[in-house]
Design an enzyme around this catalytic site. Sequence first.
Site, PDB file in Angstrom:
ATOM      1  N   ARG A   8     -11.890 -64.801  -5.020  1.00  0.00           N
ATOM      2  CA  ARG A   8     -12.765 -65.682  -5.806  1.00  0.00           C
ATOM      3  C   ARG A   8     -14.224 -65.577  -5.367  1.00  0.00           C
ATOM      4  O   ARG A   8     -15.131 -66.052  -6.051  1.00  0.00           O
ATOM      5  CB  ARG A   8     -12.310 -67.131  -5.679  1.00  0.00           C
ATOM      6  CG  ARG A   8     -10.922 -67.388  -6.207  1.00  0.00           C
ATOM      7  CD  ARG A   8     -10.592 -68.861  -6.105  1.00  0.00           C
ATOM      8  NE  ARG A   8     -11.415 -69.647  -7.001  1.00  0.00           N
ATOM      9  CZ  ARG A   8     -11.058 -70.013  -8.217  1.00  0.00           C
ATOM     10  NH1 ARG A   8      -9.893 -69.698  -8.690  1.00  0.00           N
ATOM     11  NH2 ARG A   8     -11.872 -70.735  -8.954  1.00  0.00           N
TER      12      ARG A   8
ATOM     13  N   TRP B 152     -19.117 -67.298  -3.071  1.00  0.00           N
ATOM     14  CA  TRP B 152     -19.827 -66.315  -3.891  1.00  0.00           C
ATOM     15  C   TRP B 152     -21.184 -66.958  -4.150  1.00  0.00           C
ATOM     16  O   TRP B 152     -21.302 -67.927  -4.903  1.00  0.00           O
ATOM     17  CB  TRP B 152     -19.084 -66.083  -5.202  1.00  0.00           C
ATOM     18  CG  TRP B 152     -19.634 -64.961  -6.033  1.00  0.00           C
ATOM     19  CD1 TRP B 152     -19.302 -63.633  -5.951  1.00  0.00           C
ATOM     20  CD2 TRP B 152     -20.610 -65.053  -7.080  1.00  0.00           C
ATOM     21  NE1 TRP B 152     -20.011 -62.909  -6.879  1.00  0.00           N
ATOM     22  CE2 TRP B 152     -20.816 -63.748  -7.593  1.00  0.00           C
ATOM     23  CE3 TRP B 152     -21.338 -66.108  -7.643  1.00  0.00           C
ATOM     24  CZ2 TRP B 152     -21.708 -63.468  -8.622  1.00  0.00           C
ATOM     25  CZ3 TRP B 152     -22.223 -65.834  -8.677  1.00  0.00           C
ATOM     26  CH2 TRP B 152     -22.394 -64.522  -9.157  1.00  0.00           C
TER      27      TRP B 152
ATOM     28  N   GLY C 102     -18.598 -74.772  -7.528  1.00  0.00           N
ATOM     29  CA  GLY C 102     -19.275 -75.215  -8.749  1.00  0.00           C
ATOM     30  C   GLY C 102     -20.775 -75.238  -8.535  1.00  0.00           C
ATOM     31  O   GLY C 102     -21.281 -74.619  -7.596  1.00  0.00           O
TER      32      GLY C 102
ATOM     33  N   GLU D  81     -13.219 -50.504 -22.106  1.00  0.00           N
ATOM     34  CA  GLU D  81     -12.517 -51.019 -20.936  1.00  0.00           C
ATOM     35  C   GLU D  81     -12.439 -49.953 -19.829  1.00  0.00           C
ATOM     36  O   GLU D  81     -12.620 -50.262 -18.649  1.00  0.00           O
ATOM     37  CB  GLU D  81     -11.113 -51.503 -21.348  1.00  0.00           C
ATOM     38  CG  GLU D  81     -10.228 -52.002 -20.217  1.00  0.00           C
ATOM     39  CD  GLU D  81     -10.803 -53.152 -19.400  1.00  0.00           C
ATOM     40  OE1 GLU D  81     -11.856 -53.711 -19.759  1.00  0.00           O
ATOM     41  OE2 GLU D  81     -10.209 -53.477 -18.354  1.00  0.00           O
TER      42      GLU D  81
ATOM     43  N   HIS E 105     -27.049 -39.693 -32.037  1.00  0.00           N
ATOM     44  CA  HIS E 105     -28.219 -40.444 -32.498  1.00  0.00           C
ATOM     45  C   HIS E 105     -29.089 -40.888 -31.326  1.00  0.00           C
ATOM     46  O   HIS E 105     -29.582 -42.008 -31.293  1.00  0.00           O
ATOM     47  CB  HIS E 105     -27.773 -41.644 -33.338  1.00  0.00           C
ATOM     48  CG  HIS E 105     -27.037 -41.241 -34.577  1.00  0.00           C
ATOM     49  ND1 HIS E 105     -27.640 -40.557 -35.610  1.00  0.00           N
ATOM     50  CD2 HIS E 105     -25.742 -41.369 -34.940  1.00  0.00           C
ATOM     51  CE1 HIS E 105     -26.755 -40.305 -36.558  1.00  0.00           C
ATOM     52  NE2 HIS E 105     -25.585 -40.795 -36.170  1.00  0.00           N
TER      53      HIS E 105
END
Length: 608
Positions: free
Chosen positions: A27, A75, A102, A481, A504
């Site tokens: 996490r 994090w 949070g 992906e 292009h």
Amino acid sequence: MCGIVGYTGNENVTPILLNGLKKLEYRGYDSAGIAVINEGKLELVKSSGMISALCEKVENRPAMKGTTGIGHTRWATHGAPTDQNAHPHMSNDGRFAIVHNGIIENYVDLREELIQCGFTFLSETDTEVIVHLLEMYYKGNFRAAVMKVASRLEGSYGLGCICSDHPDTVIAVKEASPLIIGVGAGETFFASDVTALVSYTKNVIYLDDGELCEMTPSGVSIYDFAGRRIEKPVSRVVWDIEAAEKGGYDHFMLKEIMEQPRALKTAIDHRIKDGRVVLDDISLTPDYLKTVNKIVILACGSAYYAGCAGKYTIEALTRVPVFAELASEFRYSNPIIDEKTLVIVISQSGETADTIAALKEAKSIGARTLAIVNVVASTIAKLADDVIYTRAGPEIAVATTKGYTTQVAVLYLFAVYMADILGKIDSAERMRLLSEIEKIPSMVQRAIDLNRHIPYLASKYYKNTSLFFIGRNTDYAACLEGSLKLKEISYIHSEAYAAGELKHGTITLIEPGRLVIALACCERLFDKMLSNIKEVKARGAKVLGVALEGNLRIFAETDDGISVPRFDPLFCSLAEVIPLQIFAYYVAKENGCDIDKPKNLAKSVTVE
Ligand code: G6P
């Protein structure tokens, strides 16, 4: 985003916290810390770096004995990943420690107010205001003080608090951030994710927003923010701890890639009964589905690419227009949707802040919402009008694999379900499509078996610093992906390009030796793809072709080949992604990257 964990019971809390943090490391993993109440005093250890750095610090100091404590893996959002900014944060009087997942949106004002009141700040985080507020409001009643603090906070928080005056109590609070309580025998836990709890107890309570849980070794009491007692059911986690462990693989990512046939079987099998798709879990009525004139799919990252893949199949079968949009953009785009728009939100974690915000926006404008989610009882699962769980089991590697393919499989099922209701397919066609979908798990296994040479291809191409994925239609969705997988874990720049678009402008970047991965499973467009392959080859590119098993024409034109088992083109892009996941994995391995925990990323992004 961050991972939080807490415990009170009769066991030594330190190893429980460190084990819990290891399970939550995906996490966030730039710094970590724990706080323990040891003989009535709070002890704190924090460290920048991964959990292993924290464990080393804990080992090299006097033992942290105690039976109540909290932990955090971070994090970074506010403030660099330093020891000081790591959680837990402690109050100036040394009485409280807290961990937070949070963002506190009004922290600047609160910080100013607290400084005026004489509090000293040691970190640059938004979180630290919480612990000083706690000290300010504490008059002997721990729960009352936490309640008062919660009333001052704006933003999102999964919060765990301990107080040295109450050595047998942990208080956890939830607002827009996941929090789960584990109820054991003579011990209670909290965590931001069930993976941290499941080796200790399978009895869990999913807290809702605006709830506070007071935990002691003998049990839990839950309150709303008005202080009223709430009774909540205890749920049973259905999977075992082995599901969240590496099981002999070097990395979670490889294990999760290999688990895909089983995960897909679980996602698909029970939803096909007597030749029909059965979505027991949803309350969308046929009458409503017949009024739908537009489907908007909202998601981020790989979940968005799952939406891009699903779009082709839903449109082909239902002839209802489908728009896959980035959740982070949708919210600010003054979207044109109404009650005839079905909004499908896709999220593995069910906690992605951008997706939650987009879902809320869609609901507020009056659209009907359906969530495709993996994590049970997550915020998105609860917020949407309906939810279909992907049932992929816990996904630990930051880069999603089985999360993505199960999302695509659910979209395929939904496409057939809706086409059936709209009368766009007859029963023979429905039966045929469903028998193809039932084959997906074995096709995915075959996609793995057919490509045992991918480690060799990775060793040949891993030094490329920039490459292209090209494809058309469903192949293009798989390119998106495949390219993201490679970027996420190997840090190699790559771009997914619609093959016809290359000429292009971007073809200027094709030069001798540049690797182009050309996806050509969409056989009706095969000749067009072949022209595009020739165009890049003529400019010196090396081409790795991805095509259906037995397609010798492509392998004659390309430098190397990857085969994908043959089945219905409507469902092919799912199997096509499997070798691309494996390629990304082995390229990252060749480059010595930290595959399960790529730099700067986190699994569940709970900030906008
Ligand atoms: C993060 C992860 C991506 C993931 C995305 C969406 O950015 O690093 O791998 O695809 O979030 O996550 P979700 O949980 O909403 O599917």
